[in-house]
Design a protein around this motif. Structure first.
Motif, PDB file in Angstrom:
ATOM      1  N   GLN A 115       0.821  -1.205   0.000  1.00 25.86           N
ATOM      2  CA  GLN A 115       0.000   0.000   0.000  1.00 25.86           C
ATOM      3  C   GLN A 115       0.855   1.256   0.000  1.00 25.86           C
ATOM      4  O   GLN A 115       1.975   1.282   0.503  1.00 25.86           O
ATOM      5  CB  GLN A 115      -0.913  -0.009   1.232  1.00 25.86           C
ATOM      6  CG  GLN A 115      -1.853  -1.192   1.267  1.00 25.86           C
ATOM      7  CD  GLN A 115      -2.750  -1.247   0.071  1.00 25.86           C
ATOM      8  OE1 GLN A 115      -3.247  -0.228  -0.352  1.00 25.86           O
ATOM      9  NE2 GLN A 115      -2.948  -2.417  -0.478  1.00 25.86           N
ATOM     10  N   PHE A 141      -6.214  -0.122   1.412  1.00 29.50           N
ATOM     11  CA  PHE A 141      -5.757  -1.065   2.447  1.00 29.50           C
ATOM     12  C   PHE A 141      -6.989  -1.802   2.956  1.00 29.50           C
ATOM     13  O   PHE A 141      -7.632  -1.384   3.914  1.00 29.50           O
ATOM     14  CB  PHE A 141      -5.078  -0.271   3.573  1.00 29.50           C
ATOM     15  CG  PHE A 141      -4.539  -1.106   4.698  1.00 29.50           C
ATOM     16  CD1 PHE A 141      -3.436  -1.925   4.514  1.00 29.50           C
ATOM     17  CD2 PHE A 141      -5.121  -1.038   5.953  1.00 29.50           C
ATOM     18  CE1 PHE A 141      -2.920  -2.671   5.572  1.00 29.50           C
ATOM     19  CE2 PHE A 141      -4.614  -1.781   7.013  1.00 29.50           C
ATOM     20  CZ  PHE A 141      -3.511  -2.605   6.817  1.00 29.50           C
ATOM     21  N   PRO A 160      -7.689  -9.438   0.631  1.00 27.50           N
ATOM     22  CA  PRO A 160      -6.505  -9.047  -0.136  1.00 27.50           C
ATOM     23  C   PRO A 160      -6.694  -9.356  -1.610  1.00 27.50           C
ATOM     24  O   PRO A 160      -7.194 -10.420  -1.980  1.00 27.50           O
ATOM     25  CB  PRO A 160      -5.385  -9.903   0.477  1.00 27.50           C
ATOM     26  CG  PRO A 160      -6.095 -11.078   1.095  1.00 27.50           C
ATOM     27  CD  PRO A 160      -7.433 -10.547   1.553  1.00 27.50           C
ATOM     28  N   TYR A 174      -1.183  -8.026   7.617  1.00 26.41           N
ATOM     29  CA  TYR A 174      -1.676  -6.651   7.563  1.00 26.41           C
ATOM     30  C   TYR A 174      -0.985  -5.854   8.664  1.00 26.41           C
ATOM     31  O   TYR A 174      -1.008  -6.256   9.835  1.00 26.41           O
ATOM     32  CB  TYR A 174      -3.189  -6.604   7.784  1.00 26.41           C
ATOM     33  CG  TYR A 174      -4.007  -6.954   6.569  1.00 26.41           C
ATOM     34  CD1 TYR A 174      -4.683  -5.968   5.847  1.00 26.41           C
ATOM     35  CD2 TYR A 174      -4.125  -8.272   6.134  1.00 26.41           C
ATOM     36  CE1 TYR A 174      -5.437  -6.291   4.734  1.00 26.41           C
ATOM     37  CE2 TYR A 174      -4.881  -8.599   5.021  1.00 26.41           C
ATOM     38  CZ  TYR A 174      -5.536  -7.602   4.326  1.00 26.41           C
ATOM     39  OH  TYR A 174      -6.283  -7.918   3.221  1.00 26.41           O
ATOM     40  N   SER A 202       2.855  -9.344  -2.207  1.00 22.44           N
ATOM     41  CA  SER A 202       1.401  -9.270  -2.320  1.00 22.44           C
ATOM     42  C   SER A 202       0.716  -9.751  -1.049  1.00 22.44           C
ATOM     43  O   SER A 202      -0.469  -9.482  -0.842  1.00 22.44           O
ATOM     44  CB  SER A 202       0.927 -10.108  -3.514  1.00 22.44           C
ATOM     45  OG  SER A 202       1.051 -11.501  -3.244  1.00 22.44           O
ATOM     46  N   LEU A 239       0.497  -6.468   3.390  1.00 25.56           N
ATOM     47  CA  LEU A 239      -0.196  -5.209   3.108  1.00 25.56           C
ATOM     48  C   LEU A 239       0.016  -4.266   4.276  1.00 25.56           C
ATOM     49  O   LEU A 239      -0.066  -4.677   5.438  1.00 25.56           O
ATOM     50  CB  LEU A 239      -1.695  -5.485   2.896  1.00 25.56           C
ATOM     51  CG  LEU A 239      -2.020  -6.387   1.685  1.00 25.56           C
ATOM     52  CD1 LEU A 239      -2.159  -7.827   2.146  1.00 25.56           C
ATOM     53  CD2 LEU A 239      -3.286  -5.926   1.005  1.00 25.56           C
TER      54      LEU A 239
END
Length: 358
Positions: free
Chosen positions: A3, A163, A167, A323, A350, A353
């Motif tokens: 992000q 965000f 995902p 995350y 990937s 995040l």
């Protein structure tokens, strides 16, 4: 998917709309009414914005208010030229137009002080925001005015941010290990995501008994100074002032009882010294809670390694998604460590995040 940095410095901050100009946004504003204010602790307020079901014309009715867990709002206050940016801490289900039915056994039911009770016909659709006191930010300062001056006021809101859960580009059926890392008010988007997972929404179905590790680094907003006040009630009152800790504990308990997901919660209190016998919360360190871990220190690299390593027991690194949300320096450190553990290729990136937000 990594992000974009949308952190906002405390001093001489770049306006929210400028800082997030490259972030995705919905193409319309919605009306909202400030209907409830609850003071969680001396530094944070929980605000409830109810969404009128009739926004005006037929086009409005065809575009109901929606958002994804983890997103934020542009909040436009009529008397202030620049919009404020505040993360949504409730779930998409809370913003549904239809009255809510009785919650199912696996759904989180949180009764928090300051939140209006649900009436016999359900409750109005709403979004919740947690706003930290920030006199240098005009929108935040307005939302911290005396309650009687602002309750019932009409605002305009727009949803934005990337965000989000779920995902992008990842098969949830392959995910068996989720790591959430929060620093301070970085808890805000993560509590929305975790609450959404607890709602058992069909779009967020995970394999049965997937692991969720929640690592939360924060400070006590009020630190009593005398050991004489170290009763269990005082300790719980002090802990309950930690933003969303009661909600986190209830979610973990709910999921544990259902057996659907396995949740571990670790709390890192950075302004609590384990050597301070005069500190009233030291009693908690001597008899720690059984439902979560409590650590009087900063988060360490090994804490992250422990949270990630469970994936090696099943499908490897591809089964983990992380995350991270917190202050910029902390977020950079955590993401760097996670890259070391999961890899620095496109597939690994990937699965990590992050968002930076003061």
């Amino acid at each position: 998917m990594v992000q974009r940095d949308i952190s906002i410095p405390r001093e001489d901050s770049i306006p929210h709309e400028v800082r997030t100009s490259s972030e995705p946004r919905q193409n319309r504003l919605y009306n909202a009414r400030l209907s409830c204010i609850h003071q969680v602790n001396p530094n944070v307020r929980l605000l409830r914005l109810t969404i009128p079901q009739d926004q005006g014309d037929e086009l409005d009715k065809q575009q109901p208010f929606t958002f994804l867990p983890g997103q934020w709002l542009d909040v436009h206050i009529p008397s202030i030229p620049q919009a404020g940016g505040f993360t949504i801490t409730s779930t998409p289900a809370d913003a549904q137009v239809l009255p809510s039915p009785a919650p199912p056994t696996e759904s989180l039911s949180v009764e928090e002080e300051g939140v209006p009770p649900v009436g016999p016909r359900g409750r109005e659709p709403y979004v919740e925001l947690a706003v930290q006191e920030s006199p240098s930010s005009p929108p935040a300062a307005w939302l911290w005015r005396p309650k009687e001056e602002i309750l019932g006021k009409q605002l305009s809101i727009r949803v934005g941010g990337s965000f989000v859960w779920p995902p992008s580009g990842i098969d949830l059926g392959q995910i068996t290990n989720i790591v959430f890392v929060a620093g301070g008010v970085g808890i805000n988007p993560l509590i929305s995501i975790l609450s959404h997972l607890n709602d058992n929404d069909p779009s967020s179905t995970l394999p049965h008994q997937s692991n969720i590790h929640f690592l939360y680094s924060t400070r006590l907003s009020q630190v009593p100074t005398t050991h004489k006040t170290a009763s269990s009630g005082t300790v719980e009152t002090t802990l309950n002032q930690i933003l969303f800790l009661p909600r986190l504990r209830q979610i973990a308990q709910s999921l544990s009882q259902s057996g659907r997901l396995r949740v571990s919660l670790d709390l890192f209190i950075t302004n609590l010294s384990p050597r301070s016998t005069e500190h009233p919360v030291s009693a908690l360190l001597e008899s720690p809670p059984t439902d979560f871990g409590i650590h009087p220190r900063r988060m360490h690299k090994q804490d992250l390694r422990d949270a990630v390593s469970v994936s090696r027991l099943d499908r490897g690194k591809q089964s983990t998604v992380c995350y991270v949300c917190g202050p910029p320096n902390m977020t950079d450190e955590v993401v760097g460590v996670l890259n070391e553990m999961l890899g620095d290729d496109d597939d690994a990136r990937s699965r990590i995040l992050y968002e930076k937000w003061w």
